[in-house]
Motif scaffolding. Structure first.
Motif, short mmCIF file in Angstrom:
data_model
loop_
_atom_site.label_atom_id
_atom_site.label_comp_id
_atom_site.label_asym_id
_atom_site.label_seq_id
_atom_site.Cartn_x
_atom_site.Cartn_y
_atom_site.Cartn_z
N THR A 201 0.84 -1.19 0.00
CA THR A 201 0.00 0.00 0.00
C THR A 201 0.88 1.24 0.00
O THR A 201 1.88 1.30 0.70
CB THR A 201 -0.90 0.02 1.25
N GLU A 202 0.49 2.24 -0.81
CA GLU A 202 1.19 3.51 -0.81
C GLU A 202 0.21 4.61 -0.46
O GLU A 202 -0.95 4.58 -0.89
CB GLU A 202 1.80 3.79 -2.18
N CYS A 203 0.67 5.57 0.33
CA CYS A 203 -0.15 6.69 0.76
C CYS A 203 0.60 7.99 0.53
O CYS A 203 1.82 8.03 0.65
CB CYS A 203 -0.50 6.58 2.24
N ARG A 204 -0.14 9.03 0.24
CA ARG A 204 0.42 10.37 0.16
C ARG A 204 0.06 11.07 1.46
O ARG A 204 -1.10 11.07 1.88
CB ARG A 204 -0.17 11.12 -1.02
N SER A 205 1.07 11.62 2.12
CA SER A 205 0.82 12.30 3.39
C SER A 205 1.39 13.71 3.34
O SER A 205 2.40 13.96 2.70
CB SER A 205 1.44 11.52 4.55
N VAL A 206 0.72 14.60 4.04
CA VAL A 206 1.16 15.99 4.13
C VAL A 206 1.50 16.26 5.59
O VAL A 206 0.72 15.95 6.49
CB VAL A 206 0.05 16.96 3.65
N PHE A 207 2.69 16.83 5.80
CA PHE A 207 3.17 17.15 7.14
C PHE A 207 3.41 18.65 7.26
O PHE A 207 3.83 19.28 6.30
CB PHE A 207 4.50 16.44 7.44
N HIS A 208 3.14 19.17 8.43
CA HIS A 208 3.46 20.56 8.77
C HIS A 208 4.61 20.50 9.77
O HIS A 208 4.56 19.73 10.72
CB HIS A 208 2.24 21.26 9.38
N ARG A 209 5.62 21.31 9.55
CA ARG A 209 6.85 21.20 10.34
C ARG A 209 6.84 22.01 11.64
O ARG A 209 7.53 21.67 12.59
CB ARG A 209 8.02 21.65 9.48
N HIS A 210 6.09 23.08 11.71
CA HIS A 210 6.17 23.99 12.85
C HIS A 210 4.97 23.84 13.77
O HIS A 210 3.85 23.81 13.28
CB HIS A 210 6.29 25.43 12.37
N PRO A 211 5.10 23.75 15.06
CA PRO A 211 6.31 23.78 15.87
C PRO A 211 7.02 22.43 15.89
O PRO A 211 8.20 22.34 16.19
CB PRO A 211 5.83 24.14 17.26
N LYS A 212 6.32 21.32 15.61
CA LYS A 212 6.97 20.02 15.46
C LYS A 212 6.27 19.29 14.32
O LYS A 212 5.19 19.70 13.87
CB LYS A 212 6.92 19.20 16.75
N TRP A 213 6.85 18.20 13.84
CA TRP A 213 6.28 17.45 12.73
C TRP A 213 4.90 16.92 13.09
O TRP A 213 4.73 16.27 14.10
CB TRP A 213 7.18 16.29 12.33
N LYS A 214 3.90 17.23 12.26
CA LYS A 214 2.52 16.81 12.49
C LYS A 214 1.89 16.47 11.15
O LYS A 214 1.94 17.26 10.21
CB LYS A 214 1.75 17.95 13.17
#
Length: 92
Positions: A32-45
């Motif tokens: 399975t492959e997934c595309r994920s979006v992360f926000h870096r500030h204030p920590k990786w989420k």
């Protein structure tokens, strides 16, 4: 038997370093492959995740868009943090 995602690879797809947004492709042990979006500030989420439609969903077995992977965000984030997948992907 419940589904347990197991990350085998994480690859950087795109980034917007100014805004701290990063898009990664997550590959699981079952293919399975997934595309994920992360926000870096204030920590990786992780802010979003969607399954890429290359194989049927391992949870519901549908061959079209579903939201099953959203149930596993906590487990996926924990694996990414434990194995330092983000640091490895950005370093490449």
């Amino acid at each position: 038997m419940s589904y347990r995602p197991n990350i085998t690879n994480l690859k950087l797809a795109s980034s917007n370093e100014k805004d701290g947004l990063y898009e990664f492709i997550i590959t699981m042990a079952d293919g399975t492959e997934c595309r994920s979006v992360f926000h870096r500030h204030p920590k990786w989420k992780m802010t979003a995740i969607s399954r890429l439609l290359n194989i049927p969903c391992p949870v519901c077995r549908k061959d079209f868009i579903c939201k099953c992977m959203e149930k596993y965000v906590g487990d996926l984030e924990q694996q990414i943090e434990d194995h330092k997948w983000i640091e490895k992907a950005i370093a490449q």
